[in-house]
Design a protein around this motif. Structure first.
Motif, mmCIF file in Angstrom:
data_model
loop_
_atom_site.group_PDB
_atom_site.id
_atom_site.type_symbol
_atom_site.label_atom_id
_atom_site.label_comp_id
_atom_site.label_asym_id
_atom_site.label_seq_id
_atom_site.Cartn_x
_atom_site.Cartn_y
_atom_site.Cartn_z
ATOM 1 N N ASP A 45 -12.793 6.971 19.336
ATOM 2 C CA ASP A 45 -12.303 5.601 19.388
ATOM 3 C C ASP A 45 -11.385 5.367 18.190
ATOM 4 O O ASP A 45 -11.841 5.434 17.041
ATOM 5 C CB ASP A 45 -13.482 4.634 19.349
ATOM 6 N N PRO A 46 -10.092 5.104 18.405
ATOM 7 C CA PRO A 46 -9.198 4.921 17.252
ATOM 8 C C PRO A 46 -9.507 3.666 16.448
ATOM 9 O O PRO A 46 -9.143 3.583 15.280
ATOM 10 C CB PRO A 46 -7.801 4.836 17.896
ATOM 11 N N GLN A 47 -10.177 2.690 17.059
ATOM 12 C CA GLN A 47 -10.479 1.463 16.325
ATOM 13 C C GLN A 47 -11.580 1.667 15.292
ATOM 14 O O GLN A 47 -11.507 1.139 14.190
ATOM 15 C CB GLN A 47 -10.891 0.344 17.289
ATOM 16 N N THR A 48 -12.619 2.425 15.671
ATOM 17 C CA THR A 48 -13.765 2.597 14.783
ATOM 18 C C THR A 48 -13.868 3.994 14.199
ATOM 19 O O THR A 48 -14.578 4.192 13.219
ATOM 20 C CB THR A 48 -15.068 2.278 15.539
ATOM 21 N N LYS B 98 -5.719 -7.241 6.377
ATOM 22 C CA LYS B 98 -7.006 -7.949 6.447
ATOM 23 C C LYS B 98 -7.213 -8.825 5.214
ATOM 24 O O LYS B 98 -7.639 -9.981 5.316
ATOM 25 C CB LYS B 98 -8.143 -6.925 6.561
ATOM 26 N N ILE B 99 -6.907 -8.258 4.034
ATOM 27 C CA ILE B 99 -7.092 -9.030 2.807
ATOM 28 C C ILE B 99 -6.135 -10.221 2.775
ATOM 29 O O ILE B 99 -6.510 -11.339 2.387
ATOM 30 C CB ILE B 99 -6.892 -8.118 1.578
ATOM 31 N N GLY B 100 -4.887 -10.008 3.199
ATOM 32 C CA GLY B 100 -3.925 -11.104 3.208
ATOM 33 C C GLY B 100 -4.316 -12.198 4.173
ATOM 34 O O GLY B 100 -4.243 -13.398 3.837
ATOM 35 N N LEU B 101 -4.760 -11.810 5.392
ATOM 36 C CA LEU B 101 -5.195 -12.819 6.359
ATOM 37 C C LEU B 101 -6.416 -13.563 5.848
ATOM 38 O O LEU B 101 -6.515 -14.793 5.983
ATOM 39 C CB LEU B 101 -5.496 -12.146 7.701
ATOM 40 N N GLY B 102 -7.357 -12.813 5.247
ATOM 41 C CA GLY B 102 -8.530 -13.467 4.681
ATOM 42 C C GLY B 102 -8.177 -14.412 3.548
ATOM 43 O O GLY B 102 -8.761 -15.492 3.417
ATOM 44 N N PHE B 103 -7.193 -14.033 2.726
ATOM 45 C CA PHE B 103 -6.788 -14.895 1.610
ATOM 46 C C PHE B 103 -6.199 -16.208 2.117
ATOM 47 O O PHE B 103 -6.566 -17.291 1.647
ATOM 48 C CB PHE B 103 -5.775 -14.154 0.738
ATOM 49 N N THR C 235 -7.247 0.402 12.790
ATOM 50 C CA THR C 235 -5.818 0.345 13.098
ATOM 51 C C THR C 235 -5.118 -0.822 12.401
ATOM 52 O O THR C 235 -3.892 -0.846 12.350
ATOM 53 C CB THR C 235 -5.619 0.226 14.618
ATOM 54 N N ILE C 236 -5.876 -1.789 11.897
ATOM 55 C CA ILE C 236 -5.303 -2.891 11.119
ATOM 56 C C ILE C 236 -5.342 -2.495 9.650
ATOM 57 O O ILE C 236 -6.415 -2.191 9.121
ATOM 58 C CB ILE C 236 -6.079 -4.199 11.351
ATOM 59 N N PRO C 237 -4.227 -2.469 8.953
ATOM 60 C CA PRO C 237 -4.237 -2.069 7.538
ATOM 61 C C PRO C 237 -5.109 -2.994 6.692
ATOM 62 O O PRO C 237 -5.246 -4.191 6.976
ATOM 63 C CB PRO C 237 -2.760 -2.167 7.131
ATOM 64 N N ALA C 238 -5.704 -2.411 5.664
ATOM 65 C CA ALA C 238 -6.593 -3.197 4.796
ATOM 66 C C ALA C 238 -5.834 -4.309 4.082
ATOM 67 O O ALA C 238 -6.379 -5.395 3.863
ATOM 68 C CB ALA C 238 -7.273 -2.279 3.784
ATOM 69 N N SER C 239 -4.569 -4.048 3.744
ATOM 70 C CA SER C 239 -3.784 -5.096 3.073
ATOM 71 C C SER C 239 -3.578 -6.299 3.980
ATOM 72 O O SER C 239 -3.586 -7.453 3.520
ATOM 73 C CB SER C 239 -2.429 -4.523 2.639
ATOM 74 N N SER D 221 -15.690 -10.782 4.389
ATOM 75 C CA SER D 221 -16.888 -10.078 4.866
ATOM 76 C C SER D 221 -17.007 -10.175 6.379
ATOM 77 O O SER D 221 -17.478 -9.235 7.037
ATOM 78 C CB SER D 221 -18.139 -10.657 4.198
ATOM 79 N N PHE D 222 -16.595 -11.309 6.953
ATOM 80 C CA PHE D 222 -16.526 -11.417 8.408
ATOM 81 C C PHE D 222 -15.619 -10.333 8.980
ATOM 82 O O PHE D 222 -15.932 -9.707 9.994
ATOM 83 C CB PHE D 222 -15.986 -12.789 8.809
ATOM 84 N N PHE D 223 -14.491 -10.108 8.345
ATOM 85 C CA PHE D 223 -13.511 -9.155 8.861
ATOM 86 C C PHE D 223 -13.981 -7.713 8.733
ATOM 87 O O PHE D 223 -13.388 -6.815 9.341
ATOM 88 C CB PHE D 223 -12.179 -9.316 8.127
ATOM 89 N N LEU D 224 -15.022 -7.467 7.947
ATOM 90 C CA LEU D 224 -15.539 -6.107 7.820
ATOM 91 C C LEU D 224 -16.261 -5.656 9.086
ATOM 92 O O LEU D 224 -16.269 -4.462 9.404
ATOM 93 C CB LEU D 224 -16.497 -6.011 6.632
ATOM 94 N N MET D 225 -16.891 -6.585 9.815
ATOM 95 C CA MET D 225 -17.727 -6.221 10.955
ATOM 96 C C MET D 225 -17.284 -6.856 12.265
ATOM 97 O O MET D 225 -17.672 -6.385 13.331
ATOM 98 C CB MET D 225 -19.183 -6.639 10.690
ATOM 99 N N MET D 226 -16.491 -7.895 12.215
ATOM 100 C CA MET D 226 -16.188 -8.652 13.427
ATOM 101 C C MET D 226 -15.296 -7.858 14.381
ATOM 102 O O MET D 226 -14.392 -7.141 13.938
ATOM 103 C CB MET D 226 -15.503 -9.964 13.044
ATOM 104 N N PRO D 227 -15.533 -7.932 15.691
ATOM 105 C CA PRO D 227 -14.652 -7.261 16.651
ATOM 106 C C PRO D 227 -13.209 -7.707 16.493
ATOM 107 O O PRO D 227 -12.925 -8.839 16.101
ATOM 108 C CB PRO D 227 -15.232 -7.681 18.007
ATOM 109 N N LEU D 228 -12.301 -6.801 16.777
ATOM 110 C CA LEU D 228 -10.845 -6.980 16.683
ATOM 111 C C LEU D 228 -10.355 -6.930 15.235
ATOM 112 O O LEU D 228 -9.427 -6.199 14.917
ATOM 113 C CB LEU D 228 -10.381 -8.291 17.321
ATOM 114 N N PHE D 229 -10.984 -7.691 14.349
ATOM 115 C CA PHE D 229 -10.481 -7.783 12.985
ATOM 116 C C PHE D 229 -10.953 -6.633 12.099
ATOM 117 O O PHE D 229 -10.388 -6.417 11.032
ATOM 118 C CB PHE D 229 -10.916 -9.116 12.354
#
Length: 258
Positions: free
Chosen positions: A109-112, A38-43, A32-36, A20-28
Motif C-alpha cells: 500500500d503506497p499510502q501506509t 502536513k505541518i503547514g496545514l496543521g499550522f 504520499t503527503i509530504p511531512a512539510s 497529532s490528528f494528522f498522524l493517524m487520521m485517514p487521508l491526512f
C-alpha cells in the motif's frame, strides 16, 4: 509580536492536537503527503482555530508539559479510532482474497507502506475516492475543530482507566469486524456454495480434477459477484463513514466527560 507571546502556549497546545490528528487520521496520515505539507496545514488550521477556541493563558511549567502530552494523545487516539473503523474495508478484502485464493499475493500500500490484500486495496482506493467525493475530509477536519467542545484544552489528563472508555474502544473494534463481514459475506457465501458444488462434482465425477478447475472458477465467480453487489457495498461504505464520525464523537465525549 510581543503581545502574542503570552498566548503562544495556548496556540502550541492547539497545534499539537491538530498535528497529532494528522498522524493517524485517514487521508491526512498517508506517506504520499509530504511531512512539510502536513505541518503547514496543521499550522494554518491551528492558527484559525486559535481565534475561535476560548483558551486561557498558560504558564510554561511541569503541568504545561503534561498538557502537551495530553493533547498529543487526544489527537492520536481519536485519529486512530477513525483509522480503525475505516480499515474494515481492507479486512473485508482479506476475507474475500482468502476464499478466492489470492491470499498469497499481497501488494504494498503506497499510502501506509504496509502489505494489503489485492481486493482490499481495490475496495480501499474506491472508498477513498468516495470519501473525497462526499467531502468526508471536511468532516474529519470538523471533528478536529469540534473536539474542543468535548475535550477542553485545559483538561488535565485522559481517563485511560475508565471502564466505559475501554468498553467503547472494544465495541468499536468489534463493530469494525462486523462491518467487514457484512461487506464480504456476499462473495464469501457465493464461494462457499461453489466449494460445495465442486465437492459434489468431485464425488460424482472422479475423473475431473477439481483442483485445476476450481481455482479459475472461483476467481470468475468472485469477480461476477463483486460487480453485481458493488452498489450494495458502497451503501455499506456510506454507513461506515457515519459509523466512523459517530465513533470519533462518542470517544471524544467519553474523554471529555470524565
Amino acid at each position: 509580536m510581543v503581545d502574542l507571546l503570552p498566548e503562544f502556549p495556548a496556540f502550541l497546545l492547539i497545534f499539537v492536537r491538530v498535528t497529532s490528528f494528522f498522524l493517524m487520521m485517514p487521508l491526512f496520515s498517508y506517506r504520499t503527503i509530504p511531512a512539510s505539507h502536513k505541518i503547514g496545514l496543521g499550522f494554518f488550521l491551528a492558527w484559525i482555530m486559535f481565534y475561535t477556541v476560548e483558551a486561557p493563558l498558560f504558564e510554561i511549567n511541569g503541568a504545561y508539559f503534561l498538557l502537551i502530552m495530553k493533547e498529543a494523545l487526544v489527537g492520536i487516539l481519536v485519529g486512530f479510532i477513525a483509522y480503525l473503523i475505516l480499515s474494515a474495508i481492507q479486512i473485508a478484502g482479506g476475507f474475500i482474497d482468502f476464499q478466492m485464493g489470492f491470499a498469497i499475493a499481497n501488494v504494498i500500500d503506497p499510502q501506509t507502506g504496509a502489505q494489503s490484500p489485492l481486493t482490499g486495496q481495490y475496495f480501499y482506493i474506491i472508498t477513498l475516492l468516495f470519501l473525497l467525493s462526499v467531502n468526508g475530509h471536511h468532516l474529519l477536519i470538523d471533528g478536529v475543530y469540534y473536539s474542543y467542545q468535548f475535550i477542553p484544552i485545559d483538561q488535565a489528563w485522559i481517563p485511560f482507566g475508565d471502564e466505559n472508555m475501554v468498553e467503547y474502544v472494544v465495541k468499536s473494534f468489534s463493530s469494525m469486524f462486523m462491518v467487514a463481514l457484512q461487506m464480504a459475506i456476499p462473495v464469501v457465501g457465493s464461494l462457499f456454495l461453489v466449494d460445495v458444488a465442486l465437492g459434489i462434482v468431485a464425488r460424482t465425477v472422479p475423473q475431473l480434477n477439481v483442483f485445476v478447475v476450481g481455482l479459475p472458477l472461483k476467481i470468475g465467480v468472485s469477480f461476477i459477484v463483486i460487480f453485481a453487489v458493488m452498489a450494495i457495498m458502497m451503501g455499506v461504505v456510506s454507513q461506515l463513514f457515519e459509523l466512523m464520525l459517530g465513533t470519533m464523537r462518542g470517544l471524544m465525549d467519553l474523554i471529555g466527560s470524565s
